[in-house]
Write a protein that holds these residues in place. Structure first.
Motif, PDB file in Angstrom:
ATOM      1  N   SER A   1      40.519  22.125  45.236  1.00 26.63           N
ATOM      2  CA  SER A   1      40.792  21.659  46.634  1.00 26.63           C
ATOM      3  C   SER A   1      41.926  22.154  47.174  1.00 26.63           C
ATOM      4  N   SER A   2      43.277  22.609  46.136  1.00 33.51           N
ATOM      5  CA  SER A   2      44.124  23.329  46.658  1.00 33.51           C
ATOM      6  C   SER A   2      43.919  24.623  47.271  1.00 33.51           C
ATOM      7  N   SER A   3      43.069  25.394  46.533  1.00 35.49           N
ATOM      8  CA  SER A   3      42.526  26.597  46.805  1.00 35.49           C
ATOM      9  C   SER A   3      41.989  26.748  48.144  1.00 35.49           C
ATOM     10  N   ILE A   4      41.060  25.690  48.519  1.00 27.52           N
ATOM     11  CA  ILE A   4      40.451  25.564  49.588  1.00 27.52           C
ATOM     12  C   ILE A   4      41.335  25.483  50.970  1.00 27.52           C
ATOM     13  N   MET A   5      42.414  24.407  50.562  1.00 30.10           N
ATOM     14  CA  MET A   5      43.312  24.303  51.916  1.00 30.10           C
ATOM     15  C   MET A   5      44.289  25.657  52.032  1.00 30.10           C
ATOM     16  N   THR A   6      44.558  26.201  50.925  1.00 33.42           N
ATOM     17  CA  THR A   6      45.143  27.666  51.142  1.00 33.42           C
ATOM     18  C   THR A   6      44.479  28.714  51.647  1.00 33.42           C
ATOM     19  N   LEU A   7      42.944  28.821  51.730  1.00 40.15           N
ATOM     20  CA  LEU A   7      42.110  29.679  52.236  1.00 40.15           C
ATOM     21  C   LEU A   7      42.346  29.271  53.808  1.00 40.15           C
ATOM     22  N   LEU A   8      42.343  28.212  54.235  1.00 32.58           N
ATOM     23  CA  LEU A   8      42.235  27.735  55.463  1.00 32.58           C
ATOM     24  C   LEU A   8      43.629  27.904  56.094  1.00 32.58           C
ATOM     25  N   VAL A   9      44.608  27.813  55.548  1.00 33.63           N
ATOM     26  CA  VAL A   9      45.927  28.060  56.361  1.00 33.63           C
ATOM     27  C   VAL A   9      46.902  29.261  56.260  1.00 33.63           C
ATOM     28  N   ALA A  10      46.588  30.052  55.051  1.00 30.17           N
ATOM     29  CA  ALA A  10      47.603  31.024  54.522  1.00 30.17           C
ATOM     30  C   ALA A  10      47.614  31.956  55.562  1.00 30.17           C
ATOM     31  N   PHE A  11      46.537  32.381  56.234  1.00 30.75           N
ATOM     32  CA  PHE A  11      46.389  33.599  57.249  1.00 30.75           C
ATOM     33  C   PHE A  11      46.984  33.292  58.548  1.00 30.75           C
ATOM     34  N   PRO A  12      46.562  31.762  59.169  1.00 31.41           N
ATOM     35  CA  PRO A  12      47.231  31.314  60.377  1.00 31.41           C
ATOM     36  C   PRO A  12      48.929  31.301  60.072  1.00 31.41           C
TER      37      PRO A  12
ATOM     38  N   ALA B   1      39.635  37.717  47.822  1.00 31.86           N
ATOM     39  CA  ALA B   1      38.870  37.842  46.680  1.00 31.86           C
ATOM     40  C   ALA B   1      39.405  36.917  45.570  1.00 31.86           C
ATOM     41  N   GLU B   2      40.722  36.612  45.592  1.00 29.53           N
ATOM     42  CA  GLU B   2      41.399  35.758  44.720  1.00 29.53           C
ATOM     43  C   GLU B   2      41.039  34.227  44.901  1.00 29.53           C
ATOM     44  N   VAL B   3      40.887  34.069  46.419  1.00 29.60           N
ATOM     45  CA  VAL B   3      40.583  32.458  46.711  1.00 29.60           C
ATOM     46  C   VAL B   3      39.156  32.368  46.518  1.00 29.60           C
ATOM     47  N   LEU B   4      38.320  33.327  46.823  1.00 28.12           N
ATOM     48  CA  LEU B   4      36.770  32.988  46.285  1.00 28.12           C
ATOM     49  C   LEU B   4      36.584  32.916  44.653  1.00 28.12           C
ATOM     50  N   GLY B   5      37.625  33.382  44.228  1.00 24.90           N
ATOM     51  CA  GLY B   5      37.309  33.470  42.782  1.00 24.90           C
ATOM     52  C   GLY B   5      37.689  31.816  42.210  1.00 24.90           C
ATOM     53  N   SER B   6      38.278  31.321  43.018  1.00 23.58           N
ATOM     54  CA  SER B   6      38.967  30.112  42.685  1.00 23.58           C
ATOM     55  C   SER B   6      37.624  28.916  42.251  1.00 23.58           C
ATOM     56  N   PHE B   7      36.328  29.360  43.114  1.00 24.01           N
ATOM     57  CA  PHE B   7      35.285  28.490  42.753  1.00 24.01           C
ATOM     58  C   PHE B   7      34.639  28.960  41.582  1.00 24.01           C
ATOM     59  N   ILE B   8      34.912  29.846  40.789  1.00 21.90           N
ATOM     60  CA  ILE B   8      34.425  29.921  39.328  1.00 21.90           C
ATOM     61  C   ILE B   8      35.509  30.064  38.466  1.00 21.90           C
ATOM     62  N   GLY B   9      36.631  29.281  38.751  1.00 23.22           N
ATOM     63  CA  GLY B   9      37.817  29.177  38.303  1.00 23.22           C
ATOM     64  C   GLY B   9      37.794  27.582  37.468  1.00 23.22           C
ATOM     65  N   GLY B  10      38.656  26.804  38.017  1.00 22.60           N
ATOM     66  CA  GLY B  10      38.716  25.435  37.633  1.00 22.60           C
ATOM     67  C   GLY B  10      37.402  24.573  37.265  1.00 22.60           C
ATOM     68  N   PRO B  11      36.538  24.409  38.218  1.00 24.84           N
ATOM     69  CA  PRO B  11      35.401  23.766  38.179  1.00 24.84           C
ATOM     70  C   PRO B  11      34.499  24.352  36.717  1.00 24.84           C
ATOM     71  N   ALA B  12      34.342  25.431  36.766  1.00 23.78           N
ATOM     72  CA  ALA B  12      33.440  26.368  35.569  1.00 23.78           C
ATOM     73  C   ALA B  12      34.096  26.129  34.439  1.00 23.78           C
ATOM     74  N   LEU B  13      35.618  26.311  34.239  1.00 18.92           N
ATOM     75  CA  LEU B  13      36.343  26.325  32.900  1.00 18.92           C
ATOM     76  C   LEU B  13      36.259  24.775  32.638  1.00 18.92           C
ATOM     77  N   ALA B  14      36.386  23.711  33.441  1.00 16.21           N
ATOM     78  CA  ALA B  14      36.001  22.180  32.977  1.00 16.21           C
ATOM     79  C   ALA B  14      34.591  22.066  32.643  1.00 16.21           C
ATOM     80  N   TRP B  15      33.709  22.568  32.931  1.00 16.60           N
ATOM     81  CA  TRP B  15      32.556  22.509  32.402  1.00 16.60           C
ATOM     82  C   TRP B  15      32.169  23.013  31.020  1.00 16.60           C
ATOM     83  N   PHE B  16      32.646  24.218  30.838  1.00 13.06           N
ATOM     84  CA  PHE B  16      32.632  25.016  29.498  1.00 13.06           C
ATOM     85  C   PHE B  16      33.564  23.963  28.416  1.00 13.06           C
ATOM     86  N   PHE B  17      34.828  23.587  29.125  1.00 11.02           N
ATOM     87  CA  PHE B  17      35.816  22.711  28.074  1.00 11.02           C
ATOM     88  C   PHE B  17      34.669  21.395  27.554  1.00 11.02           C
TER      89      PHE B  17
END
Length: 518
Positions: A111-122, A439-455
């Motif tokens: 959720s934090s990464s999505i907010m960052t994606l929305l506001v970092a550039f503006p 690329a880093e922000v898009l990678g957040s979708f395969i970061g936290g949730p995926a690691l939580a599932w594997f854990f």
């Protein structure tokens, strides 16, 4: 949580009463500073580095205590305990509590990464339009409020948080009103660039890096000591007490953005009209940056940045939870572990220049590009080996050995950034950094949730499957390493290729015969 750095103007200004005699005055525009504000560039850079230290240390100081408070809320819900106190931590290491904790932390990061994606550039555009200092103050304000939001929820809405801890995710909404830590750090880098001459920028950025690294060392160490002795709330109070001091630092920093009137004749246009035009130009640059992927070498290196979010999550929240759950450590003890890792990380960064000189010596004869690519590959390989050792380890000693090996590859990200920068001309570096940030922000979708599932799967399957999060990291880094093996060096002559790419500043690739330098 990765941030996109803002680039300075081509001729970075120096904030001082007098220009240097060896540089023409027109290339060093001045800005007015109040009597109580810093005048010399070195003083400004030192203040910005101090701010970097405070931001990083307060963030790391808050990290593990926040995890502990979330774990306690889940533990109260699991035991159906309505008492206001904190349950003994070792009673909260059951599979159900830890599984829910892993998923929550994963979704918090997303959720934090999505907010960052929305506001970092503006907000980056805003910093170029209205100035660095107002943008930095806005970013810090959103950071301070978000830091205070979770303690407020735990203290005043305890029952609601225990019944529905997802309410804590609403704290990420405050990032919309300033951008939070990513925008703040990017703006601080821009401030340092503004006041530094071209030849001084590397040294200025080094000071900021040391400030951030020192904060990364001090924060976990202090958090571990305070948590072990007083519990998770004292570190939180320390962070809240630091906020007025951090805000006061802006009082001594002048505005560093200087706009030359001759290069901007329409300064009298309405603010909103100017900002709209500025955003349009910025969006055009962002679209043009996507064109860089036509050089196949750039997307091959960008795969490394696509997996950075997963690595960051693995070696922060997942690392602390994994050691606490599987090896019986308290979270305060895992926080203490992060400081030695920071020291090793710093040692790796300090040793890199010496290693680079050795590789480029007459004995090895690496080119600058060949050296950067080689070190990126080696660092990625070390991360893979470390993750595999961690995944197969059944005792904490072997796990720490894997952690040590993986930390030796901690310079993978800056090395990859140096490698990919060889493919674009200097004036297009900002576009390249925008592409890296995407690329880093898009990678957040395969970061936290995926690691939580594997854990979670490791908790269910037991045995060798408990190491699934680290096998996942090894797999991602393995993909990145394979991609790096296909990277070719850029051509020495760029004229024809630059024309073919319509002025996007993308350099071509050398033929196979030139691969020897790698």
């Amino acid at each position: 949580m990765p941030a996109v750095e803002l680039d300075a103007p081509e001729d970075a200004p120096l904030l001082a009463e007098r220009g240097r005699p060896d540089e023409p005055p027109p290339t060093r525009p001045r800005t007015k500073a109040r009597p109580w504000q810093a005048q010399a560039p070195g003083t400004i850079v030192s203040l910005v580095a101090t701010m970097m230290f405070c931001v990083t240390s307060s963030g790391m100081l808050m990290l593990i205590p926040f995890y502990r408070l979330v774990e306690d809320a889940l533990c109260h819900a699991f035991y159906d305990d309505d008492s206001p106190g904190i349950i003994d931590e070792m009673l909260c290491k059951g599979d159900e509590v830890q599984s829910r904790l892993a998923y929550l932390l994963g979704w918090f990061g997303l959720s934090s990464s999505i907010m960052t994606l929305l506001v970092a550039f503006p907000y980056g555009l805003l910093a170029d339009r209205i100035g660095r200092k107002p943008t930095a103050v806005l970013a810090y304000g959103s950071t301070a409020v978000s830091f205070a939001f979770a303690p407020f929820m735990f203290g005043n809405m305890q029952a609601q948080v225990r019944s529905n801890p997802h309410l804590l995710m609403t704290g990420s909404l405050f990032l919309l009103f300033g951008g939070g830590v990513p925008v703040l750090l990017a703006t601080l880098y821009a401030m340092a660039a503004d006041v530094s001459a071209e030849k001084e920028k590397a040294a200025s950025f080094l000071y900021l890096t040391f400030g951030a690294t020192a904060g990364g060392l001090a924060g976990p160490l202090l958090a571990g000591v305070l948590m072990a002795k007083y519990g998770p709330w004292i570190p939180v109070f320390v962070v809240l007490a630091m906020e007025p001091f951090m805000l006061s630092l802006f009082f001594f920093i002048p505005e560093t953005l200087v706009v030359e009137p001759k290069s901007h004749p329409k300064q009298d246009q309405p603010f909103l009209v100017g900002l709209k035009q500025h955003m349009r130009n910025g969006l055009q640059d962002l679209v043009r940056s996507v064109h860089m992927i036509r050089n196949v070498n750039i997307p091959l290196v960008l795969i490394t940045f696509l997996f950075q979010s997963a690595r960051f999550t693995a070696y922060t929240s997942t690392l602390a939870q994994y050691i606490s759950k599987h090896f019986g450590w308290r979270l305060a003890e895992t926080s203490l572990l992060l400081s030695p890792l920071g020291v090793l990380n710093l040692a790796v960064l300090v040793a890199l220049p010496a290693v680079s000189r050795i590789l480029m010596s007459p004995r090895f004869r690496f080119t600058t590009f060949g050296k950067d690519l080689f070190l990126t590959r080696v660092s990625t390989l070390l991360v893979i080996l470390g993750a595999l050792i961690q995944g197969f380890s059944h005792n904490v000693v072997l796990f720490l050995v894997g952690l040590f090996v993986g930390t030796l590859g901690a310079a993978e990200s800056p090395l990859a950034r140096a490698t990919v920068s060889h493919y674009v001309d200097a004036e297009y570096t900002s576009r390249l950094y925008a592409l890296i940030g995407m690329a880093e922000v898009l990678g957040s979708f395969i970061g936290g949730p995926a690691l939580a599932w594997f854990f979670d799967q490791g908790l269910r399957r037991k045995g060798i499957w408990t190491g699934l999060p680290w096998f996942y990291i090894a797999l991602l880094c393995g993909i990145a390493l394979v991609a790096l093996l296909f990277v070719k060096p850029p051509m020495k002559s760029l004229d024809d290729e630059a024309v073919r790419h319509e002025g996007d500043g993308v350099n071509g690739s050398a033929p196979e015969s030139h691969l020897r330098s790698c």
